[in-house]
Design an enzyme around this catalytic site. Structure first.
Site, PDB file in Angstrom:
ATOM      1  N   GLY C  50       0.848  -1.185   0.000  1.00  0.00           N
ATOM      2  CA  GLY C  50       0.000   0.000   0.000  1.00  0.00           C
ATOM      3  C   GLY C  50       0.885   1.236   0.000  1.00  0.00           C
ATOM      4  N   HIS C 274     -16.971   5.683   9.454  1.00  0.00           N
ATOM      5  CA  HIS C 274     -17.048   6.782   8.499  1.00  0.00           C
ATOM      6  C   HIS C 274     -18.498   7.158   8.249  1.00  0.00           C
ATOM      7  CE1 HIS C 274     -16.405   9.233   5.006  1.00  0.00           C
ATOM      8  NE2 HIS C 274     -15.102   9.113   5.126  1.00  0.00           N
ATOM      9  N   ARG C 345     -15.123  12.922  11.561  1.00  0.00           N
ATOM     10  CA  ARG C 345     -15.917  11.743  11.211  1.00  0.00           C
ATOM     11  C   ARG C 345     -16.643  11.118  12.397  1.00  0.00           C
ATOM     12  NH1 ARG C 345     -11.436   9.088   7.154  1.00  0.00           N
ATOM     13  NH2 ARG C 345     -11.777  10.597   5.485  1.00  0.00           N
ATOM     14  N   HIS C 427     -14.483   1.938   8.779  1.00  0.00           N
ATOM     15  CA  HIS C 427     -13.688   2.431   7.671  1.00  0.00           C
ATOM     16  C   HIS C 427     -12.188   2.297   7.902  1.00  0.00           C
ATOM     17  CE1 HIS C 427     -12.436   4.847   4.364  1.00  0.00           C
ATOM     18  NE2 HIS C 427     -11.986   5.827   5.112  1.00  0.00           N
TER      19      HIS C 427
END
Lengths: 225, 251, 666
Positions: C50, C274, C345, C427
């Site tokens: 990633g 989220h 959030r 999330h």
């Protein structure tokens, strides 16, 4: 040599020879057109393109164009088939916006070649070839009369029309595709070239078709002008 | 049920690269139309496992259309009949009740099947490794705003850079060509000043690698762009050709 | 429960001396380095590709180390960072709106509800500027203004525009940038890339991480890899909840392998929910889709004012666009006037839950709120809005069959467009493997970067900070700090993978695989995973209580038993076996689920993403307990998955920032 080693190079060869052939057929159609205004003019052109050195050079270049275009076509197709792999799709659909012609260029080309073989037998083999060999050659009008006359027209005309139709499809894709390959297309120019390809192919097709039909009618005595 | 349909799935099963594959037909009943196609395959797999059979192997990961992992040639289209969407963004509502849906793996010599519907797309990575980068080391960058780039160019580069590397272009192409994939990356860098210094080297290296790996020659059918889930444009290929010809001519 | 949790020694986080703004500079000036000739002799395993993994592998390769880089996908480019939509923060102050490194640092600490480590966050804010420079130089096509300079937008929790973006695909573009650098190193031979490999275990030699056992997912065979250091960059544990915005393959197994080898797991209870995801629609659902937070720049969140309207919406008798402006309750704007729809959030998620719990939910399940663009479209025109969010609108339409850019009604001369329906979903996970300032875990030679460590976001992460942290760790932090560890390893020769440590580790992994295959029960992996997910969401989700957490621990115990006795894995180990791979991951999700519950139970306060219903203000806001919980909770493995872990506390020290109650109201 990148014109043989790289895929884009090979395509460049296809596009350049293709455009050359498009120009040739266009001139051919225009020269035939002359016959519609009087066979004596047509005969003059035939005389001009006899076995002169410039006509011979032209013929050689033209032949080379054809041979290269056709050889590369087979070469590319073989490569492309092997790139596709051994397993074929059970179901495949043509996506929207993809022309039928673009996916069948080899078949269309082969039809054009078949037509060409007949055409060469009927004309070139009777006109330029004997002249080169030092024998008596047919006159242009004479060759036309034989091919489109009562004896042969029912073979000649359908084969010619089929050939012209194949040529229409072939040019409708090949023409813009050549410009795409040469890197001269963009978001704006792709539709423009495609449009131009349609017009060009249609004009060439109409010229040839009208001429063939006219010759057939004329040499069968149906019209006389 | 009102919002549910039943359909048959004709799926390519192949245990390993060496073994021969075949189609198997399965039936799914009363699948809600707001189920995604991959979720329908999940349901099928649960049923197979329940019967003690091996589930259908297929690639998938993010399931929101961005990772490029999912593939599948569905009813003759890579990523199925929807346009501008990946298989994972395909919903059952796209199909009719009673329909038979044919599901095949990507077919290309460069993408050998690993298992069932899963193929090896490592060739795409190898093309990127050949030159799909700007050569500079971490830490050596100047200020981000030092080079102004026209919004038009930046936006166009962004469109090209949207490629998710799924391989649908190769799967769609009757020639098995990866031109659109290569063109997208070459275009991104050709449009940006950062890519200019090694533009010639890049285009030659990436194309040579593509050819070497056995991808086909582009014949401009446009199937790649028509089927691309990210709408990568055909003009990228023209730009690639242009870059390549000009690089070769200046050799 | 309480007595099982034993509190042992305080741990050393190796934070450098000096004022917070100088710590990183001082560290770099005095750390030990490895000279180029020696770098060639050192091997580093990087697990994951990633943003953190790819950037670290590429940078370490550029520096001259030999890198072995692993990913479970078929290509490094597919790691889940690719799905990040919104953007990446940098304290550039290009918009002249008063931004600075300090302000980014402050916003991040405050956004994290004062539970992050100050020194790490400051460093993050400091290197944020280098990241945007780096990415632009790589050819990342960030959005630009007509003048040719970079464009910015704002996201939740900030009052400045500091977010750089590339359409709604910023994560993709940044990851492809890192992937391109990685490719360059793969081509040069400095990085060896192993795709479709999954790390199964860390191999320890003399108390240090010296290699790994990885499974080739195509052949199902275990392979051994030796190195001088191991870096894991394997993302978060959101999929413990089964339904999350994570990719299907995201898993916690590599992190759990480290945890079992003695790496502490820090703050597992901090899970980010989220606020803007597409609501759940049915039992077959495999994942939840995130709609970018950037939508909250122009979208307004609301539910009906009248409960009657909500009931009609739930019954499907009316649509959102039938409700006129005056009958809409823009509850975020009402409760938090200063930040409005751009509150962080955790705050936005809880507010949505609060409304839905009161019965104001707007879909058939009552678990959704509206996100509405009518006002923005009427103000700016549909073209501008489509240019900004077109791809998100298309994505929403593909999934739900509703086009948010389509005019649906005109009431009293005002045009109303179809609102989106959204609901919070799991999330991101702020918790993770504990690391010190050098990003080294409590196991020597084992490093953790990106989402899989815990360090920078405290109890809640702000938008556009995940990309920033992943790239900061990978490009600019780990490549320095790992040298401090490796500098005295230069005389250590390469280890042979024939050593007994490798042999033993491989045997153990093989035995575990054989065991999973041999259970021979009836249940599929997914069916048990869904059960775990439901327990996690219902009892360890957005609102937690002592009772719910204790229930969760009981239920997870049963799930583990079900897993161990009634699992069925079809197929064999002769080749790819996807179900076996999933079973291996589920085993670790179960342990992870327990860990989250233990931590949530221990943390008797509400902060950020962790909300204990016993601890809230009268207005329903989170109530922290700084006196008793101003620490990082580090959990130590006790030798067996079924045994409760031990708690070790790392106290937090704030020097630059005054700890106070978060306020987004004024």
């Amino acid at each position: 040599m990148w014109l043989t080693n790289s895929s884009v190079g090979r395509k460049i060869v296809m596009s350049v020879t293709g455009l050359f052939l498009v120009l040739f057929v266009t001139f051919h159609a225009l020269m035939n057109l002359v016959a519609l205004f009087g066979f004596k003019y047509y005969e003059a052109i035939c005389e001009f393109l006899g076995a002169n050195w410039y006509a011979l050079v032209g013929t050689l270049v033209l032949a080379a164009g054809f041979v290269i275009h056709i050889c590369y076509a087979f070469w590319l197709t073989l490569q492309n088939r092997s790139a596709r792999g051994d397993d074929r799709y059970a179901v495949s659909a043509r996506p929207k916006g993809v022309s039928w012609a673009s996916q069948n260029m080899l078949v269309l080309g082969l039809i054009v070649v078949c037509f060409m073989v007949l055409h060469l037998i009927q004309f070139w083999a009777n006109m330029q070839l004997p002249e080169i060999a030092g024998k008596t050659a047919m006159k242009g009008v004479q060759a036309l009369a034989t091919a489109f006359g009562p004896q042969w027209w029912y073979i000649t005309l359908p084969v010619y029309l089929l050939g012209f139709a194949a040529l229409w499809f072939h040019i409708s894709h090949g023409f813009w595709s050549a410009f795409q390959t040469l890197g001269t297309a963009g978001d704006k120019w792709i539709p423009r070239w495609k449009c131009a390809a349609m017009w060009w192919a249609t004009i060439v097709f109409l010229l040839f078709a009208v001429e063939a039909v006219y010759f057939t009618l004329h040499f069968n005595g149906i019209i006389n002008c | 049920m009102d919002n549910a349909i039943s359909f048959k799935l004709k799926i390519w099963r192949q245990a390993s690269p060496q073994e021969k594959g075949r189609f198997e037909t399965y039936e799914l009943r009363d699948i809600p139309t707001d189920t995604s196609f991959l979720e329908a395959l999940d349901i099928l797999n649960e049923q197979l496992i329940e019967k003690g059979e091996e589930p259908v192997a297929f690639d998938h990961d993010c399931r929101e259309g961005i990772c490029g992992m999912c593939s599948l040639y569905i009813n003759g289209h890579p990523h199925g009949p929807a346009t501008g969407a990946t298989t994972c963004q395909l919903y059952v509502r796209r199909f009719r009740d009673g329909e038979t849906i044919t599901v095949e793996p990507w077919r290309s010599a460069a993408f050998p099947v690993i298992k069932d519907l899963m193929v090896n797309r490592n060739a795409l990575d190898q093309i990127q490794q050949a030159g799909g980068y700007v050569s500079f080391n971490t830490g050596g960058a100047q200020d981000a705003n030092a080079i102004p780039i026209s919004k038009v160019d930046a936006d166009e580069a962004m469109d090209s850079a949207s490629c998710i590397g799924c391989g649908a272009c190769v799967a769609a192409c009757k020639n098995g060509s990866a031109m659109l994939f290569v063109a997208a990356k070459v275009s991104q860098f050709a449009l940006l000043p950062q890519g200019k210094p090694e533009a010639k080297r890049r285009v030659k290296a990436m194309l040579a690698k593509m050819d070497e790996l056995g991808f086909g020659n582009c014949t401009n059918t446009g199937a790649c762009a028509a089927e691309c889930p990210k709408n990568i444009k055909l003009s990228n290929i023209s730009r690639l050709n242009r870059e390549f010809v000009s690089a070769k001519c200046r050799d | 429960m309480e007595e099982k949790i034993k509190t042992t020694a305080v741990i050393d986080s190796k934070i450098p001396e000096g004022p917070v703004a100088e710590k990183w500079t001082n560290y770099k000036a005095h750390q030990k380095l490895v000279n180029p000739a020696n770098k060639r002799r050192l091997d580093i395993i990087v697990v994951g590709t990633g943003l953190a993994g790819a950037s670290a592998a590429a940078t370490l390769g550029e520096m001259g180390f030999n890198v072995l880089n692993f990913c479970i996908q078929d290509s490094p480019r597919r790691a889940h960072s690719i799905a990040a939509q919104g953007g990446i923060n940098a304290a550039k102050n290009y918009q002249n709106d008063g931004d600075s490194v300090y302000r980014l640092f402050y916003d991040t600490v405050k956004g994290g509800d004062y539970r992050a480590r100050e020194a790490n966050v400051y460093r993050l804010a400091e290197v944020s500027n280098n990241i945007s420079d780096q990415c632009v130089a790589q050819g990342v096509p960030f959005a630009r203004e007509y003048g040719g300079l970079l464009a910015n937008r704002s996201v939740g929790g900030a009052q400045v525009s500091r977010t750089f973006y590339a359409k709604g695909q910023t994560g993709q573009q940044l990851l492809l940038g890192a992937y391109s650098s990685l490719n360059r190193q793969i081509k040069s031979g400095k990085v060896k890339s192993f795709n479709r490999y999954e790390m199964q275990d860390v191999v320890m030699i003399d108390g240090r991480a010296r290699g790994s056992i990885a499974k080739n997912l195509v052949t199902c065979k275990l392979e051994r890899f030796a190195a001088h250091a191991v870096v894991i960059a394997t993302g978060g544990y959101g999929n413990t909840y089964f339904l999350s915005t994570n990719a299907m393959g995201c898993n916690v197994s590599a992190a759990m392998a480290c945890y079992r080898k003695g790496a502490y797991f820090a703050n597992p209870a901090y899970v980010q929910i989220h606020p803007t995801c597409i609501p759940r629609h049915g039992d077959n659902q495999s994942k939840l889709t995130l709609m970018s937070e950037s939508l909250r720049n122009d979208g307004r969140i609301w539910v009906p004012k009248d409960i009657e309207d909500a009931k009609k919406l739930q019954a499907g008798q009316i649509k959102g666009s039938d409700i006129p402006e005056e009958k809409r309750d823009y509850y975020l704007e009402r409760r938090y006037p200063a930040f409005g729809n751009l509150v962080p959030r955790d705050v936005a998620s809880r507010a949505a839950k609060e409304r839905c719990d009161k019965g104001f939910g707007v879909n058939n399940t009552g678990q959704a709120v509206f996100l509405d663009f009518s006002e923005a479209i009427n103000r700016l025109g549909i073209d501008v809005i489509r240019q900004r969010y077109g791809n998100l609108f298309d994505m929403y339409e593909e999934i739900t069959d509703v086009n948010p850019g389509e005019k649906a009604s005109t009431i009293a001369g005002v045009d109303y467009y179809n609102p989106m329906m959204i609901y919070p979903a799991i999330h991101y996970t702020m918790g993770g493997i504990w690391v010190d300032y050098e990003l080294q875990t409590s196991v020597k030679g084992l490093f953790a970067i990106g989402e899989c460590n815990f360090s920078d976001h405290g109890a809640n992460r702000l938008g556009a900070s995940a990309l920033m942290q992943g790239l900061a760790d990978g490009y600019f932090v780990l490549p320095y700090t790992i040298q401090n560890y490796l500098s005295d390893q230069i005389t250590v020769p390469r280890f042979s993978t024939d050593r007994p440590e490798f042999e033993e580790a491989e045997e153990r992994c093989q035995k575990e695989m054989d065991q999973l295959m041999a259970i021979g029960g009836k249940r599929s992996v997914d069916s048990i995973h869904k059960e775990l997910g439901n327990v996690m969401w219902d009892y360890v989700g957005m609102g937690r209580t002592k009772q719910s957490l204790e229930t969760a621990l009981e239920k997870i115990k049963d799930i583990r038993k079900e897993f161990e006795t009634n699992l069925f894995v079809p197929g064999s180990q002769d080749g790819m076996n996807i179900e076996l791979d999933k079973a291996f991951r589920l085993r670790d999700f179960i342990t992870m689920g327990e860990l989250i519950a233990y931590d949530a139970l221990n943390r008797e306060e509400s902060c950020g993403g962790h909300f204990r219903e016993e601890h809230q203000t009268e207005e329903g806001e989170a109530k922290r307990d700084d006196e008793n919980f101003f620490y990082v909770a580090c959990w130590q493995y006790n030798g067996d998955d079924t045994k409760a872990p031990s708690l070790i506390k790392e106290p937090l020290h704030y020097e630059a920032i005054k700890v106070q109650t978060r306020n987004y109201k004024n």
